[in-house]
Design a protein around this motif. Structure first.
Motif, PDB file in Angstrom:
ATOM      1  N   LEU A   1       0.647  -1.072  -0.063  1.00  0.00           N
ATOM      2  CA  LEU A   1       0.067   0.093  -0.075  1.00  0.00           C
ATOM      3  C   LEU A   1       0.946   1.056  -0.216  1.00  0.00           C
ATOM      4  O   LEU A   1       1.732   1.449   0.820  1.00  0.00           O
ATOM      5  CB  LEU A   1      -0.927  -0.278   1.176  1.00  0.00           C
ATOM      6  N   HIS A   2       0.683   2.219  -1.118  1.00  0.00           N
ATOM      7  CA  HIS A   2       1.597   3.256  -1.346  1.00  0.00           C
ATOM      8  C   HIS A   2       0.501   4.536  -1.209  1.00  0.00           C
ATOM      9  O   HIS A   2      -0.162   4.848  -1.740  1.00  0.00           O
ATOM     10  CB  HIS A   2       2.372   3.411  -2.532  1.00  0.00           C
ATOM     11  N   ILE A   3       0.965   5.138  -0.122  1.00  0.00           N
ATOM     12  CA  ILE A   3       0.189   6.691   0.243  1.00  0.00           C
ATOM     13  C   ILE A   3       1.155   7.817  -0.115  1.00  0.00           C
ATOM     14  O   ILE A   3       1.919   7.831   0.404  1.00  0.00           O
ATOM     15  CB  ILE A   3      -0.321   6.723   1.718  1.00  0.00           C
TER      16      ILE A   3
ATOM     17  N   ARG B   1      -5.618 -13.809   8.285  1.00  0.00           N
ATOM     18  CA  ARG B   1      -5.085 -12.616   8.580  1.00  0.00           C
ATOM     19  C   ARG B   1      -4.895 -12.028   7.343  1.00  0.00           C
ATOM     20  O   ARG B   1      -4.691 -12.367   6.351  1.00  0.00           O
ATOM     21  CB  ARG B   1      -3.802 -12.759   9.314  1.00  0.00           C
ATOM     22  N   SER B   2      -4.369 -10.632   7.454  1.00  0.00           N
ATOM     23  CA  SER B   2      -4.324  -9.779   6.208  1.00  0.00           C
ATOM     24  C   SER B   2      -2.962 -10.086   5.666  1.00  0.00           C
ATOM     25  O   SER B   2      -2.016 -10.288   6.442  1.00  0.00           O
ATOM     26  CB  SER B   2      -4.223  -8.144   6.708  1.00  0.00           C
ATOM     27  N   ARG B   3      -2.969  -9.804   4.425  1.00  0.00           N
ATOM     28  CA  ARG B   3      -1.608 -10.123   3.605  1.00  0.00           C
ATOM     29  C   ARG B   3      -0.624  -8.923   3.443  1.00  0.00           C
ATOM     30  O   ARG B   3       0.145  -8.920   2.937  1.00  0.00           O
ATOM     31  CB  ARG B   3      -1.894 -10.951   2.217  1.00  0.00           C
ATOM     32  N   LEU B   4      -1.484  -7.829   3.797  1.00  0.00           N
ATOM     33  CA  LEU B   4      -0.639  -6.438   3.757  1.00  0.00           C
ATOM     34  C   LEU B   4       0.774  -6.495   4.515  1.00  0.00           C
ATOM     35  O   LEU B   4       0.905  -7.091   5.846  1.00  0.00           O
ATOM     36  CB  LEU B   4      -1.411  -5.310   4.471  1.00  0.00           C
ATOM     37  N   ARG B   5       1.961  -6.186   3.667  1.00  0.00           N
ATOM     38  CA  ARG B   5       3.166  -6.404   4.237  1.00  0.00           C
ATOM     39  C   ARG B   5       3.827  -4.904   4.322  1.00  0.00           C
ATOM     40  O   ARG B   5       4.717  -4.805   4.815  1.00  0.00           O
ATOM     41  CB  ARG B   5       3.965  -7.614   3.374  1.00  0.00           C
ATOM     42  N   LEU B   6       3.654  -4.265   3.457  1.00  0.00           N
ATOM     43  CA  LEU B   6       4.361  -3.035   3.254  1.00  0.00           C
ATOM     44  C   LEU B   6       3.456  -1.792   3.189  1.00  0.00           C
ATOM     45  O   LEU B   6       2.461  -1.817   2.421  1.00  0.00           O
ATOM     46  CB  LEU B   6       5.555  -3.101   1.816  1.00  0.00           C
ATOM     47  N   ILE B   7       4.059  -0.960   4.031  1.00  0.00           N
ATOM     48  CA  ILE B   7       3.041   0.502   3.690  1.00  0.00           C
ATOM     49  C   ILE B   7       4.039   1.548   3.353  1.00  0.00           C
ATOM     50  O   ILE B   7       5.255   1.603   4.257  1.00  0.00           O
ATOM     51  CB  ILE B   7       2.291   0.700   4.846  1.00  0.00           C
ATOM     52  N   ALA B   8       3.902   2.513   2.663  1.00  0.00           N
ATOM     53  CA  ALA B   8       4.838   3.527   2.167  1.00  0.00           C
ATOM     54  C   ALA B   8       4.201   4.844   2.117  1.00  0.00           C
ATOM     55  O   ALA B   8       2.989   5.100   1.704  1.00  0.00           O
ATOM     56  CB  ALA B   8       5.471   3.073   0.746  1.00  0.00           C
ATOM     57  N   PHE B   9       4.957   5.897   2.639  1.00  0.00           N
ATOM     58  CA  PHE B   9       4.329   7.307   2.495  1.00  0.00           C
ATOM     59  C   PHE B   9       5.414   8.092   1.600  1.00  0.00           C
ATOM     60  O   PHE B   9       6.435   7.957   1.857  1.00  0.00           O
ATOM     61  CB  PHE B   9       4.228   7.891   3.958  1.00  0.00           C
TER      62      PHE B   9
ATOM     63  N   GLN C   1      15.181  10.299   0.374  1.00  0.00           N
ATOM     64  CA  GLN C   1      14.698  10.875   1.876  1.00  0.00           C
ATOM     65  C   GLN C   1      13.310  11.482   1.970  1.00  0.00           C
ATOM     66  O   GLN C   1      13.110  11.834   3.148  1.00  0.00           O
ATOM     67  CB  GLN C   1      15.775  12.106   2.140  1.00  0.00           C
ATOM     68  N   ASN C   2      12.838  11.177   1.093  1.00  0.00           N
ATOM     69  CA  ASN C   2      11.320  11.876   0.984  1.00  0.00           C
ATOM     70  C   ASN C   2      10.297  10.819   0.724  1.00  0.00           C
ATOM     71  O   ASN C   2       9.060  10.808   0.137  1.00  0.00           O
ATOM     72  CB  ASN C   2      11.001  12.843  -0.244  1.00  0.00           C
ATOM     73  N   GLN C   3      10.570   9.330   0.977  1.00  0.00           N
ATOM     74  CA  GLN C   3       9.748   8.326   1.223  1.00  0.00           C
ATOM     75  C   GLN C   3       9.924   7.261   2.223  1.00  0.00           C
ATOM     76  O   GLN C   3      11.212   7.010   2.507  1.00  0.00           O
ATOM     77  CB  GLN C   3       9.784   7.526   0.077  1.00  0.00           C
ATOM     78  N   LYS C   4       9.118   6.988   3.109  1.00  0.00           N
ATOM     79  CA  LYS C   4       9.154   6.049   4.373  1.00  0.00           C
ATOM     80  C   LYS C   4       8.439   4.739   3.955  1.00  0.00           C
ATOM     81  O   LYS C   4       7.340   4.766   3.560  1.00  0.00           O
ATOM     82  CB  LYS C   4       8.779   6.799   5.458  1.00  0.00           C
ATOM     83  N   ILE C   5       8.978   3.722   3.983  1.00  0.00           N
ATOM     84  CA  ILE C   5       8.524   2.387   3.729  1.00  0.00           C
ATOM     85  C   ILE C   5       8.362   1.681   5.014  1.00  0.00           C
ATOM     86  O   ILE C   5       9.724   1.470   5.812  1.00  0.00           O
ATOM     87  CB  ILE C   5       9.329   1.408   2.546  1.00  0.00           C
ATOM     88  N   TYR C   6       7.644   1.012   5.400  1.00  0.00           N
ATOM     89  CA  TYR C   6       7.482   0.140   6.793  1.00  0.00           C
ATOM     90  C   TYR C   6       6.980  -1.252   6.279  1.00  0.00           C
ATOM     91  O   TYR C   6       5.943  -1.491   5.630  1.00  0.00           O
ATOM     92  CB  TYR C   6       6.527   0.993   7.840  1.00  0.00           C
ATOM     93  N   LEU C   7       7.524  -2.064   6.968  1.00  0.00           N
ATOM     94  CA  LEU C   7       7.506  -3.623   6.868  1.00  0.00           C
ATOM     95  C   LEU C   7       6.657  -4.040   8.082  1.00  0.00           C
ATOM     96  O   LEU C   7       6.940  -3.730   9.159  1.00  0.00           O
ATOM     97  CB  LEU C   7       8.875  -4.371   6.757  1.00  0.00           C
TER      98      LEU C   7
END
Length: 635
Positions: A488-490, A548-556, A569-575
């Motif tokens: 998911l990329h926001i 359970r959800s399959r969501l593994r990555l969220i990026a801002f 430096q202008n993108q943060k990715i969370y696992l």
């Protein structure tokens, strides 16, 4: 594998085409020492009980099948160091695709990489060369040219299928001649700017003496001068019968009439006009003239066009390209692209099996390209990957056209803004802020695209300090219904409206908490669905027995990194990970992860590799004292 002191953990990660250069070169030296100096009996094997199957007793073919699912280069290197047998099995996957940075102090490690005792060289199929990102670039290109020559001299003959020179710099013609002489089975060919003219020599010698085009199926053309145009024409003409993919990206100097460059070509001469063909079309496809009677490319199913004016040549392209067979179509910053979309909407040109559609375009005031694209989306069917990035538009593509591909859609990236190409959006909302779907449209898309695995779009405004707004909550509920979504990329940031913006470390800490909440929201929504409705398609939790959800990555945010293997430096990715709280219970935790590493942890994140035209800075203040909590002074 259950040996007591020699246990190897084989993780089920996934593999990506390139490997990082520092890991690669260090692995080569280690592999060489492993293959030569380590004894073959480095591991004492305990005989398994009679009738019990172990990993050691499996056939080599099954071991290869298991190891092929390991994507991370460091994991493959660890498998190679177990013993000689696994070394020989795993090394072919470790060396299948190699990427090297040249022109730095690390070039000294190439000696171990190119050693004749390195058994991995013969398994190399893809070689990508980059210019290293160093501070002192004096004589860097000369050093990189020498290193390239050494690599091409030392690697085995006729093993490469793809060779790429990634920086937009002149490539050595002598090195290119050596490449064509030693690697004659390449399926991917590139035509780039060389340090001297080469078209005449290529036509006179190589076509007759070497089987250069026998295996070519993919062609990338980057013309910059009249010489490279002629060079490109030779390649297109000799690969026309078997060509499956064509990439055309001209990069001419189109400065004003007083431009001092000898390679300057004015747009009127380069592009087609109402009265005749331009230099680009008339040279590259000269062997097909006249186009009214030409035979289209027979096998061409993938086409990528960059910066080509389509106002007067869209109908011409439909004559020598059979768009009905097109499966992958990518159009980047092509002026008057609406004329091409209009031609494709005709029955005789409508693609029948279009799987990938990618459009990046700056529209006009009437939004003609957006309207033509909406019409095309409603006519074609079966699109799996849809990526749209529009500038100067008043609205996003219609939800109805996107929802019509709901049964097949797996990757969706929709971005649009009213700002011109190349502008930079600051932290506060403005008239040029990125456009956001209304909750009804997004809900319609999410209900139709149940198989969606990757999603990228802007979300409504939300404060980093306060509770989520109703629009944000509606977006969260709609996207949480996509049980198969992995990435998911926001693209928008939570706002930071305070007298003085928070320092980066404080903002990132709060952002990490929001990412953790999103992971919790997706997991709880999946469990609620399992309790009240049909079972979800996610994996089953070992703790509760519920899906359970399959969501593994969220990026801002939006990556602004030009160097494709450098973290932005202008993108943060969370696992999605887990941690143990103070009560000893396992909890969901959002762990920050780099752009480079995430492709080896979760390969289904290629939506993050898409280069968007906008750059949105993180709403923080960076400076000397930016890491201090409670520091209210602007840096």
């Amino acid at each position: 594998m259950a040996d007591d002191e020699n246990t190897v953990v084989i993780t089920g990660t996934s593999k990506v085409g390139t490997s990082q250069p520092d890991t690669e070169t260090e692995a080569n030296a280690t592999l060489e020492a492993s293959a030569v100096t380590r004894p073959t009996t480095s591991r004492v094997r305990t005989p398994p009980p009679i009738g019990k199957k172990t990993f050691d007793t499996l056939p080599t073919e099954l071991k290869q099948s298991i190891i092929s699912n390991i994507w991370r280069p460091t994991d493959l290197r660890n498998v190679c160091l177990v013993d000689k047998e696994l070394h020989e099995v795993a090394v072919q996957f470790l060396y299948e695709s190699v990427a090297l940075d040249l022109g730095s102090a690390n070039d000294t490690k190439l000696a171990a990489f190119l050693s004749s005792r390195n058994i991995g060289l013969r398994w190399m199929r893809v070689l990508r060369l980059y210019l290293a990102n160093v501070e002192d670039t004096c004589n860097q290109e000369v050093q990189a040219t020498f290193a390239t020559r050494m690599i091409l001299e030392m690697i085995p003959r006729d093993i490469l299928e793809e060779f790429s020179w990634c920086p937009w710099k002149n490539f050595s013609a002598d090195n290119l001649i050596l490449l064509y002489k030693t690697q004659r089975k390449m399926t991917w060919l590139e035509v780039m700017q060389l340090d001297r003219p080469f078209a005449t020599e290529l036509k006179a010698d190589f076509i007759k003496q070497h089987n250069l085009f026998d295996h070519a199926r993919r062609l990338a053309v980057y013309p910059e001068t009249r010489e490279t145009l002629e060079h490109s024409r030779i390649f297109i003409e000799n690969t026309a019968e078997k060509l499956e993919e064509l990439i055309l990206h001209p990069h001419f100097d189109i400065g004003g009439s007083h431009s001092p460059s000898p390679n300057r070509i004015v747009p009127r001469e380069l592009n087609d006009s109402a009265t005749g063909h331009g230099l680009l079309t008339g040279t590259l496809f000269a062997h097909m003239l006249p186009f009214d009677k030409c035979k289209p490319f027979e096998c061409l199913t993938r086409l990528r066009l960059h910066c080509i004016n389509m106002r007067y040549c869209a109908s011409t392209w439909c004559k020598f390209v059979d768009f009905q067979k097109m499966e992958h179509l990518r159009v980047y910053q092509c002026p008057a692209a609406e004329t091409l979309f209009g031609e494709l909407s005709r029955a005789q040109n409508l693609p029948r099996k279009l799987r990938v559609l990618e459009v990046q375009h700056q529209d006009n005031e009437e939004n003609e390209a957006l309207l033509a694209l909406d019409g095309l989306l409603c006519l074609v069917s079966g699109v799996e990957d849809l990526l749209i990035d529009m500038q100067c538009v008043k609205a996003l593509p219609g939800a109805a056209g996107i929802a019509s591909h709901g049964k097949t859609l797996e990757l969706l990236s929709i971005h649009g803004s009213n700002d011109p190409l190349g502008s930079i959006s600051r932290t506060s909302p403005s008239e040029h802020a990125e456009l956001v779907y209304d909750t009804e449209s997004l809900d319609k898309i999410c209900k139709a695209a149940k198989s969606l695995k990757q999603l990228s779009c802007a979300w409504p405004e939300r404060s980093i300090f306060k509770a989520p707004t109703s629009d944000w909550t509606a977006f969260e509920t709609a996207v949480s219904s996509l049980h198969d979504v992995v990435t998911l990329h926001i693209s928008s940031w939570p706002t930071n409206k305070s007298p003085a913006h928070l320092p980066r470390i404080q903002y990132e800490t709060l952002l990490q908490g929001y990412a953790t909440q999103l992971f919790h929201s997706f997991a709880s929504h999946t469990i609620d669905t399992a309790l009240t409705g049909p079972p979800a398609t996610g994996a089953v939790s070992t703790d509760t027995g519920l899906p359970r959800s399959r969501l593994r990555l969220i990026a801002f945010g939006i990556s602004d990194s030009v160097y494709e293997r450098a973290d932005s430096q202008n993108q943060k990715i969370y696992l999605r990970s887990s941690c143990i709280d103070a009560e000893g219970l396992k909890r969901i935790h959002a762990t920050p992860i780099g752009w480079c590493l995430r492709q080896f942890v979760e390969p289904r994140s290629e939506v993050l590799e898409t280069t968007l035209s906008r750059h949105v800075t993180m709403p923080v203040r960076d400076g000397e004292h930016s890491s201090r909590w409670g520091d209210d002074d602007d840096a």
